[in-house]
Write a protein that holds these residues in place. Structure first.
Motif: not given
Lengths: 283, 304
Positions: B100-117, B127-135
């Motif tokens: 499993l990759p090592s995750p870190t959760f950041y709630p409400q971290e990025l301010l994103v423009p929405t339709i009006k606001d 953590s970044w996993v190098d390589g290609y997917s099994l697909d």
């Protein structure tokens, strides 16, 4: 019906009909600043195409999940902007088109403004000239969609989204209804084509009434053009009901019509979300 | 200091970025200004040859390859609140696994423009996993008719499957696109949003239809990965014995619905794998319309 998943073997199709008549030169408020309706719609159309390409992007390139067509109608003519057939998203992705830098202005509660920049490929240019040959656009749409359905009989049927701010100048109401009926009869084995009509509001018109995804039996405004657009549009299958009910704040999903009347350019994006729900059927 | 002021004034809200242009909005936020990022420091996008941020737009969010303090990470920005994010990341931190990759959760971290606001979006970094997917690896092997590499993929996938079955968690949306094959040939799971574990709230997603038994529905238990494990493994073993050019387009020789309807691609696999008792048993389980569970899967895998 309306159960087909969108795969590379069973592609989806989306067609945009864009009003390019003179009235689209009118100013509107979009992305936090003043612009013309033609420019706003072109930006939305381009971003929409980019988003479909992005959604189909896989490790080894863009997967051929969707075909797209754009018909512009203005002046005396309605014409497909990319030849007489639908183009695959891989074709769109490899087209050489100019890239423009856009920005979205947003004001924070503190009063400070932030500009969000994004680069945008310009497949669709803003155009605003002459009259509104919507009837002709429906004829061109039908021919192209018919050919597409013959080639993709097992696919999810084409989605046709008509974005306009005015009334047709090349057809009577009866003729327009007849043309829309013929368009909606185009079908794959999975169902009939779905025809959406999104009407953009005008600065000099009465904008006090808006009509958004009316349910069957919902009273319509006493506005001739709103009623006409309602009649032109498809009745939506259950696939759309939950999303529209949620948008309208209704607890019980119903059967809705694919029409929005008196929509601002910003609301058009929300309407496009409903129109493009078939994207979620992409595997 | 202005930045802190902005964050203090903006009220957190339930955002809905479900419009079709949400991907562009998220990318514009990442590339526009460091003012829109709350806690992650020294964040920079990486770019492709067209100078566009490297990203993949999915149904629930946008995944970007970014640099954080100069180190490669995967950053996922969600279009809707990722309600399980906190619990999921805490779980993975207390149950670390090579798979499993090592995750870190950041709630409400990025301010994103929405339709009006503007709205705060939840973010998860991995953590970044190098390589290609099994697909991609399967398609490459089939294209190159590289049977040896396919055999190695089948063996490593079996090892991955046994590791999953021996762990207290399940991936929840196991498919060939969610398994990365590193340059060393090791397999690692990615996109763990649907991870199942007995102690974290269950995910509402219902998996990917081509890999999922319809009876799974909203059931969430330790058998959630049984069906996709059997499906992928049977496909891999079939491919080591019979190269099918269709794979380049399809990804797998047969899908869940083709197995359940006993369609020709599935029948072909049954015939080719008939010599192997364990693989035949897997094939039979894949065509069973009554259940998504394969209770003796670990035993079968050990005999493959």
């Amino acid at each position: 019906m309306y159960k087909a998943n969108i795969t590379r073997q069973h592609k989806g199709a989306i067609m945009l009909l864009i009003d390019q008549s003179g009235s689209m030169d009118e100013e509107c408020f979009f992305n936090g600043k003043s612009t013309t309706k033609a420019q706003a719609v072109a930006t939305i159309a381009n971003t929409f195409i980019e988003e479909i390409i992005d959604r189909a992007h896989r490790e080894i390139g863009v997967g051929d999940y969707f075909d797209i067509a754009v018909i512009g109608y203005g002046g005396n003519d309605a014409k497909s902007l990319f030849g007489t057939r639908f183009r695959s998203i891989t074709e769109f992705n490899s087209m050489y088109v100019p890239i423009a830098k856009h920005y979205i202005v947003r004001k924070l509660p503190t009063g400070e403004h932030i500009d969000f920049f994004f680069s945008q490929r310009q497949w669709v240019e803003p155009v605003a000239k002459g009259r509104t040959p919507m009837g002709n656009a429906l004829r061109v749409a039908r021919t192209m969609c018919n050919a597409w359905c013959r080639k993709h009989p097992q696919s999810f049927p084409p989605i046709v989204i008509n974005i306009s701010d005015g009334e047709a100048t090349d057809a009577t109401e009866e003729q327009l209804v007849h043309l829309a009926e013929r368009l909606k009869m185009v079908a794959t084995e999975d169902g009939n084509l779905l025809f959406f009509n999104i009407h953009l509001s005008s600065n000099n018109a009465d904008n006090s009434y808006t009509l958004k995804w009316p349910a069957s039996g919902e009273p319509l405004p006493n506005i001739r053009h709103a009623k006409l657009l309602h009649d032109l549009s498809s009745k939506l299958p259950p696939l759309y009901s939950e999303a529209i009910a949620s948008l309208k704040g209704q607890f019980t999903p119903q059967e809705y019509r694919a029409v929005c009347y008196n929509t601002s350019c910003e609301e058009l994006i929300g309407a496009m979300y409903i129109g493009s729900l078939s994207l979620h059927r992409m595997l | 200091m202005v930045i802190i002021h902005i964050f203090a004034e903006l009220k957190p809200q339930k955002y809905i970025m479900l419009h079709p242009l949400a991907g562009v909005c998220i990318i514009s936020a990442i590339t526009s200004s460091d003012k829109v990022v709350k806690n992650i420091k020294n964040l920079a996008p990486t770019y492709d040859i067209y100078r566009r941020p490297k990203h993949h737009t999915g149904r629930n969010g946008v995944l970007l390859k970014v640099l954080i303090n100069g180190k490669e990470h995967a950053l996922k920005c969600y279009k809707q609140p990722f309600e399980r994010g906190e619990a999921l990341c805490a779980y993975v931190k207390t149950h670390p696994s090579d798979r499993l990759p090592s995750p870190t959760f950041y709630p409400q971290e990025l301010l994103v423009p929405t339709i009006k606001d503007v709205e705060w979006a939840d973010v998860c970094t991995y953590s970044w996993v190098d390589g290609y997917s099994l697909d991609t690896e399967i398609k490459r092997c089939v294209y190159n008719r590289d049977t040896d590499a396919l055999i190695r993929l089948a063996e490593e996938f079996k090892a991955l499957s046994l590791d999953i079955l021996n762990s207290p968690w399940r991936h929840g949306d196991l498919k060939t696109e969610n398994v990365m094959v590193t340059p060393e040939g090791k397999m690692q799971l990615v996109d763990i949003d649907a991870l199942w574990a007995p102690t974290i709230p269950p995910c509402k997603e219902i998996g990917t239809p081509n890999f999922t038994h319809p009876m799974r529905g909203t059931n969430r238990d330790e058998h959630i990965d049984d069906y996709p494990i059997a499906l992928i493994l049977a496909n891999l073993h079939f491919l080591t014995l019979s190269d099918s050019p269709d794979i380049i387009i399809k990804g797998l020789h047969f899908t869940a619905s083709e197995a359940l309807d006993k369609q020709p691609p599935y029948q072909q696999v049954v015939e080719v794998l008939a010599h192997n008792k364990a693989l035949s048993e897997l094939c039979r389980a894949l065509a069973d319309p009554t259940t998504y569970k394969i209770p003796n899967l670990k035993e079968i895998l050990n005999n493959v």
